[in-house]
Design a protein around this motif. Structure first.
Motif, PDB file in Angstrom:
ATOM      1  N   GLY A   1       0.819  -1.208   0.000  1.00  0.00           N
ATOM      2  CA  GLY A   1       0.000   0.000   0.000  1.00  0.00           C
ATOM      3  C   GLY A   1       0.845   1.247   0.000  1.00  0.00           C
ATOM      4  N   GLY A   2       0.407   2.213   0.772  1.00  0.00           N
ATOM      5  CA  GLY A   2       1.076   3.506   0.852  1.00  0.00           C
ATOM      6  C   GLY A   2       0.080   4.547   1.311  1.00  0.00           C
ATOM      7  N   PRO A   3       0.552   5.764   1.515  1.00  0.00           N
ATOM      8  CA  PRO A   3      -0.367   6.820   1.944  1.00  0.00           C
ATOM      9  C   PRO A   3      -1.443   7.078   0.887  1.00  0.00           C
ATOM     10  CG  PRO A   3       1.926   7.468   2.276  1.00  0.00           C
ATOM     11  CD  PRO A   3       1.937   6.217   1.460  1.00  0.00           C
ATOM     12  N   PRO A   4      -2.685   7.244   1.308  1.00  0.00           N
ATOM     13  CA  PRO A   4      -3.788   7.425   0.349  1.00  0.00           C
ATOM     14  C   PRO A   4      -3.906   8.870  -0.142  1.00  0.00           C
ATOM     15  CG  PRO A   4      -4.657   7.347   2.559  1.00  0.00           C
ATOM     16  CD  PRO A   4      -3.169   7.107   2.675  1.00  0.00           C
ATOM     17  N   LYS A   5      -2.791   9.448  -0.498  1.00  0.00           N
ATOM     18  CA  LYS A   5      -2.755  10.830  -0.971  1.00  0.00           C
ATOM     19  C   LYS A   5      -2.419  10.834  -2.450  1.00  0.00           C
ATOM     20  CE  LYS A   5      -1.137  12.114   3.586  1.00  0.00           C
ATOM     21  NZ  LYS A   5       0.011  12.554   4.372  1.00  0.00           N
ATOM     22  N   PRO A   6      -2.939  11.796  -3.200  1.00  0.00           N
ATOM     23  CA  PRO A   6      -2.653  11.842  -4.641  1.00  0.00           C
ATOM     24  C   PRO A   6      -1.162  12.001  -4.921  1.00  0.00           C
ATOM     25  CG  PRO A   6      -4.401  13.390  -4.072  1.00  0.00           C
ATOM     26  CD  PRO A   6      -3.842  12.878  -2.795  1.00  0.00           C
ATOM     27  N   LEU A   7      -0.681  11.221  -5.864  1.00  0.00           N
ATOM     28  CA  LEU A   7       0.709  11.316  -6.302  1.00  0.00           C
ATOM     29  C   LEU A   7       0.727  11.325  -7.821  1.00  0.00           C
ATOM     30  CD1 LEU A   7       3.766  11.306  -5.683  1.00  0.00           C
ATOM     31  CD2 LEU A   7       3.651   8.799  -5.771  1.00  0.00           C
ATOM     32  N   SER A   8       1.340  12.350  -8.376  1.00  0.00           N
ATOM     33  CA  SER A   8       1.560  12.411  -9.819  1.00  0.00           C
ATOM     34  C   SER A   8       2.991  11.992 -10.086  1.00  0.00           C
ATOM     35  CB  SER A   8       1.329  13.836 -10.341  1.00  0.00           C
ATOM     36  OG  SER A   8      -0.019  14.189 -10.209  1.00  0.00           O
ATOM     37  N   LEU A   9       3.148  11.027 -10.985  1.00  0.00           N
ATOM     38  CA  LEU A   9       4.465  10.519 -11.352  1.00  0.00           C
ATOM     39  C   LEU A   9       4.759  10.919 -12.789  1.00  0.00           C
ATOM     40  CD1 LEU A   9       3.983   7.000  -9.790  1.00  0.00           C
ATOM     41  CD2 LEU A   9       5.551   8.763  -8.953  1.00  0.00           C
ATOM     42  N   VAL A  10       5.901  11.563 -12.995  1.00  0.00           N
ATOM     43  CA  VAL A  10       6.278  12.051 -14.310  1.00  0.00           C
ATOM     44  C   VAL A  10       7.702  11.619 -14.603  1.00  0.00           C
ATOM     45  CG1 VAL A  10       6.586  14.120 -15.731  1.00  0.00           C
ATOM     46  CG2 VAL A  10       4.766  14.048 -14.048  1.00  0.00           C
ATOM     47  N   VAL A  11       7.925  11.237 -15.861  1.00  0.00           N
ATOM     48  CA  VAL A  11       9.252  10.839 -16.321  1.00  0.00           C
ATOM     49  C   VAL A  11       9.349  11.219 -17.792  1.00  0.00           C
ATOM     50  CG1 VAL A  11       8.569   8.476 -16.959  1.00  0.00           C
ATOM     51  CG2 VAL A  11      10.921   8.925 -16.248  1.00  0.00           C
ATOM     52  N   GLY A  12      10.545  11.456 -18.274  1.00  0.00           N
ATOM     53  CA  GLY A  12      10.727  11.791 -19.685  1.00  0.00           C
ATOM     54  C   GLY A  12      10.785  10.536 -20.549  1.00  0.00           C
ATOM     55  N   SER A  13      10.290  10.633 -21.769  1.00  0.00           N
ATOM     56  CA  SER A  13      10.333   9.472 -22.666  1.00  0.00           C
ATOM     57  C   SER A  13      11.761   9.159 -23.115  1.00  0.00           C
ATOM     58  CB  SER A  13       9.439   9.698 -23.890  1.00  0.00           C
ATOM     59  OG  SER A  13       9.982  10.698 -24.738  1.00  0.00           O
ATOM     60  N   ALA A  14      12.680  10.114 -22.949  1.00  0.00           N
ATOM     61  CA  ALA A  14      14.086   9.890 -23.308  1.00  0.00           C
ATOM     62  C   ALA A  14      14.963   9.662 -22.075  1.00  0.00           C
ATOM     63  CB  ALA A  14      14.609  11.074 -24.133  1.00  0.00           C
ATOM     64  N   GLU A  15      14.333   9.328 -20.955  1.00  0.00           N
ATOM     65  CA  GLU A  15      15.068   9.009 -19.726  1.00  0.00           C
ATOM     66  C   GLU A  15      15.753   7.645 -19.859  1.00  0.00           C
ATOM     67  OE1 GLU A  15      15.437  10.493 -16.727  1.00  0.00           O
ATOM     68  OE2 GLU A  15      13.759  11.857 -16.457  1.00  0.00           O
ATOM     69  N   LEU A  16      16.610   7.344 -18.896  1.00  0.00           N
ATOM     70  CA  LEU A  16      17.181   6.007 -18.814  1.00  0.00           C
ATOM     71  C   LEU A  16      16.044   4.994 -18.679  1.00  0.00           C
ATOM     72  CD1 LEU A  16      20.069   6.682 -16.294  1.00  0.00           C
ATOM     73  CD2 LEU A  16      20.310   6.196 -18.735  1.00  0.00           C
ATOM     74  N   PRO A  17      16.179   3.828 -19.304  1.00  0.00           N
ATOM     75  CA  PRO A  17      15.113   2.820 -19.211  1.00  0.00           C
ATOM     76  C   PRO A  17      14.740   2.464 -17.771  1.00  0.00           C
ATOM     77  CG  PRO A  17      16.662   2.218 -20.931  1.00  0.00           C
ATOM     78  CD  PRO A  17      17.251   3.421 -20.212  1.00  0.00           C
TER      79      PRO A  17
END
Length: 188
Positions: free
Chosen positions: A115-131
């Motif tokens: 689980g984890g804290p029930p708070k909103p989390l936005s996850l962002v990463v670049g398409s040209a990031e390391l795999p």
């Protein structure tokens, strides 16, 4: 461009922390929580809403953002290009500075927690990031979704580990837009 044109109604505070190897990972996470304690006590004097803090961080700060969600004064987070399972770090040259053993790695890997804290989390990463960064971000979004935790996931087209920050530097950048949406979702 005049500075007033950049105002979007969000106050920003930067919390510093001691870097490894001068501080162990548990200490670094504790410093972030202590910084949030201090900052949340200052909100009224700063003219900010007392309803809590939205945290954000990039790279190691993305990881620390996910760890800060457990703080009672944090109402949501925006994690950018982070690592959420520290096992690969523990087995790499980076662990020379981090010095994380298996227990430390597990305790500080949000993807290894049930689980984890029930708070909103936005996850962002670049398409040209390391795999690895792209995979960990997508996997962590899936992990949160499996537990029914509020999460959004987005890859910024053509952004790499460094150029992704441009999307937060611009008032019309994608990350700026997502942060504003996060504030809208967590204002209660």
């Amino acid at each position: 461009m005049p500075r007033d044109r950049w105002r979007i109604g969000i106050n920003v505070a930067l919390i510093g922390y001691t870097l490894a190897p001068e501080a162990a990972l548990d200490e670094i996470v504790a410093e972030i929580h202590a910084g949030i304690d201090f900052l949340s006590g200052q909100l009224p004097a700063l003219g900010a809403a007392a309803g809590g803090i939205v945290v954000s961080g990039w790279s190691a700060g993305g990881h620390l953002t996910s760890m800060a969600l457990s703080h009672p004064k944090v109402r949501g987070g925006m994690a950018i290009s982070g690592i959420y399972d520290l096992a690969p770090i523990r087995h790499s040259y980076l662990n020379e500075k981090l010095r994380a053993d298996e227990a430390t790695s597990r305790r500080n890997s949000p993807m290894m927690q049930e689980g984890g804290p029930p708070k909103p989390l936005s996850l962002v990463v670049g398409s040209a990031e390391l795999p690895l960064l792209r995979k960990q971000t997508a996997d962590f979004a899936g992990h949160r979704a499996r537990y029914g935790l509020p999460v959004t996931y987005e890859e910024i087209p053509d952004a790499n580990h460094f150029t992704i920050i441009y999307e937060m530097m611009s008032p019309k950048g994608r990350i700026t837009t997502l942060i504003r949406q996060l504030f809208d979702r967590t204002t209660g």
